[in-house]
Design an enzyme around this catalytic site. Sequence first.
Site, short mmCIF file in Angstrom:
data_model
loop_
_atom_site.label_atom_id
_atom_site.label_comp_id
_atom_site.label_asym_id
_atom_site.label_seq_id
_atom_site.Cartn_x
_atom_site.Cartn_y
_atom_site.Cartn_z
N ARG A 133 46.90 12.86 -54.11
CA ARG A 133 46.34 12.02 -55.17
C ARG A 133 46.90 12.44 -56.53
O ARG A 133 47.17 11.59 -57.38
CB ARG A 133 44.81 12.13 -55.16
CG ARG A 133 44.14 11.22 -56.17
CD ARG A 133 42.63 11.20 -55.98
NE ARG A 133 41.98 12.30 -56.66
CZ ARG A 133 40.67 12.56 -56.61
NH1 ARG A 133 39.87 11.82 -55.88
NH2 ARG A 133 40.15 13.57 -57.26
N LYS A 167 34.42 9.66 -51.78
CA LYS A 167 33.20 9.06 -52.33
C LYS A 167 33.50 7.79 -53.11
O LYS A 167 32.83 6.78 -52.94
CB LYS A 167 32.46 10.07 -53.24
CG LYS A 167 32.05 11.35 -52.54
CD LYS A 167 31.23 12.26 -53.46
CE LYS A 167 32.01 12.87 -54.61
NZ LYS A 167 32.93 13.95 -54.21
N ARG A 183 37.87 23.81 -57.84
CA ARG A 183 36.85 22.79 -57.61
C ARG A 183 36.23 22.94 -56.22
O ARG A 183 35.04 22.72 -56.04
CB ARG A 183 37.46 21.39 -57.76
CG ARG A 183 37.67 21.01 -59.23
CD ARG A 183 38.73 19.94 -59.41
NE ARG A 183 38.40 18.70 -58.75
CZ ARG A 183 39.30 17.79 -58.37
NH1 ARG A 183 40.59 18.01 -58.59
NH2 ARG A 183 38.92 16.69 -57.79
N ARG A 200 45.41 12.65 -63.03
CA ARG A 200 44.25 13.46 -63.37
C ARG A 200 44.66 14.91 -63.57
O ARG A 200 45.24 15.53 -62.70
CB ARG A 200 43.18 13.35 -62.27
CG ARG A 200 42.27 12.15 -62.48
CD ARG A 200 41.28 12.01 -61.36
NE ARG A 200 40.45 13.20 -61.15
CZ ARG A 200 39.38 13.22 -60.37
NH1 ARG A 200 39.01 12.12 -59.74
NH2 ARG A 200 38.68 14.32 -60.22
N ARG A 237 25.19 17.29 -58.28
CA ARG A 237 26.15 18.30 -57.84
C ARG A 237 25.53 19.68 -57.83
O ARG A 237 26.21 20.65 -57.46
CB ARG A 237 27.34 18.31 -58.80
CG ARG A 237 28.57 17.56 -58.31
CD ARG A 237 29.62 17.69 -59.40
NE ARG A 237 30.96 17.52 -58.91
CZ ARG A 237 31.59 16.34 -58.84
NH1 ARG A 237 30.97 15.24 -59.16
NH2 ARG A 237 32.84 16.29 -58.43
P1 ATP Z 1 35.97 12.59 -55.39
O1 ATP Z 1 37.40 12.84 -55.17
O2 ATP Z 1 35.18 12.65 -54.09
O3 ATP Z 1 35.71 11.33 -56.12
P2 ATP Z 1 36.01 14.70 -57.43
O4 ATP Z 1 35.30 16.01 -57.37
O5 ATP Z 1 37.46 14.74 -57.26
O6 ATP Z 1 35.36 13.76 -56.31
P3 ATP Z 1 34.78 13.52 -59.79
O7 ATP Z 1 33.49 13.24 -59.12
O8 ATP Z 1 35.50 12.41 -60.41
O9 ATP Z 1 35.86 14.11 -58.84
O10 ATP Z 1 34.50 14.68 -60.89
C1 ATP Z 1 35.51 15.25 -61.68
C2 ATP Z 1 34.97 16.38 -62.55
O11 ATP Z 1 33.94 15.86 -63.45
C3 ATP Z 1 34.26 17.52 -61.81
O12 ATP Z 1 35.16 18.48 -61.32
C4 ATP Z 1 33.32 18.07 -62.92
O13 ATP Z 1 34.01 18.90 -63.82
C5 ATP Z 1 32.89 16.82 -63.67
N1 ATP Z 1 31.64 16.28 -63.12
C6 ATP Z 1 31.49 15.08 -62.46
N2 ATP Z 1 30.23 14.90 -62.07
C7 ATP Z 1 29.53 16.02 -62.45
C8 ATP Z 1 28.19 16.46 -62.31
N3 ATP Z 1 27.28 15.73 -61.68
N4 ATP Z 1 27.85 17.66 -62.84
C9 ATP Z 1 28.73 18.41 -63.48
N5 ATP Z 1 30.02 18.07 -63.65
C10 ATP Z 1 30.43 16.90 -63.14
MG MG Z 2 35.50 10.23 -57.53
#
Ligand code: ATP
Ligand code: MG
Length: 189
Positions: free
Chosen positions: A128, A14, A145, A134, A89
């Site tokens: 990653r 994303k 997750r 992270r 989400r």
């Molecule tokens: P990607 O790799 O596709 O960018 P991702 O799931 O690795 O997605 P982020 O979108 O950066 O990572 O989100 C990291 C964390 O932040 C999530 O696991 C969650 O704990 C929190 N978070 C992010 N967005 C939301 C949301 N809309 N609602 C609740 N928690 C969120």
């Molecule tokens: Mg992201």
Amino acid sequence: MKNLVIFGAPGSGKGTQSDLLVAKYGFKHISTGDVLRGEIKKGSELGQTAKSYIDKGQLIPDSLMIDILAATYDALCPCEGVIFDGFPRTIPQAEALKSMLAERHTQVAGMLELQVPNDMLMERLINRGKTSGRADDNEETIRKRLTVYEDQTKPLIAWYEKEGLRHAVKGYGALEEINAALCEVIDSL
Ligand code: ATP
Ligand code: MG
């Protein structure tokens, strides 16, 4: 205004694809993950709360997340358009986004779903983790997750389908190919 939701599992790309779309269309990019990591870095109270959830692979509670999203949006817009990355989400978040935008006389133009097989997601996130720094990119938290995604986020696919807004795109292969597929959808909206 063209407001787009970029949707997919953790590690679906994303953020990477959002950057390419921002460069091409001049949209604003709202990544809730980036916003939260920024708060953690600043050491704010919100950051401390967010960290306690993120490190466990859990979602931040909807009510808090919805307030953060609205504040972030209002700081950036009115504007050309927004890419919402990592939000919504959950179904309550999708409903909140819909009413928040309606109050501002606009709406979501499309939801772009990046489809990536599970084994590929796992591999990407573990890789990653070697460089991202992270705390949530370790195998145990990644598994959590992905489970949270299946249970709480995946139902949004049917929700957006019902709204007539869902557009699925193959989320693996060359970056440029994925980008071209997304652009084709965006240009058709
Ligand atoms: P990607 O790799 O596709 O960018 P991702 O799931 O690795 O997605 P982020 O979108 O950066 O990572 O989100 C990291 C964390 O932040 C999530 O696991 C969650 O704990 C929190 N978070 C992010 N967005 C939301 C949301 N809309 N609602 C609740 N928690 C969120
Ligand atoms: Mg992201």
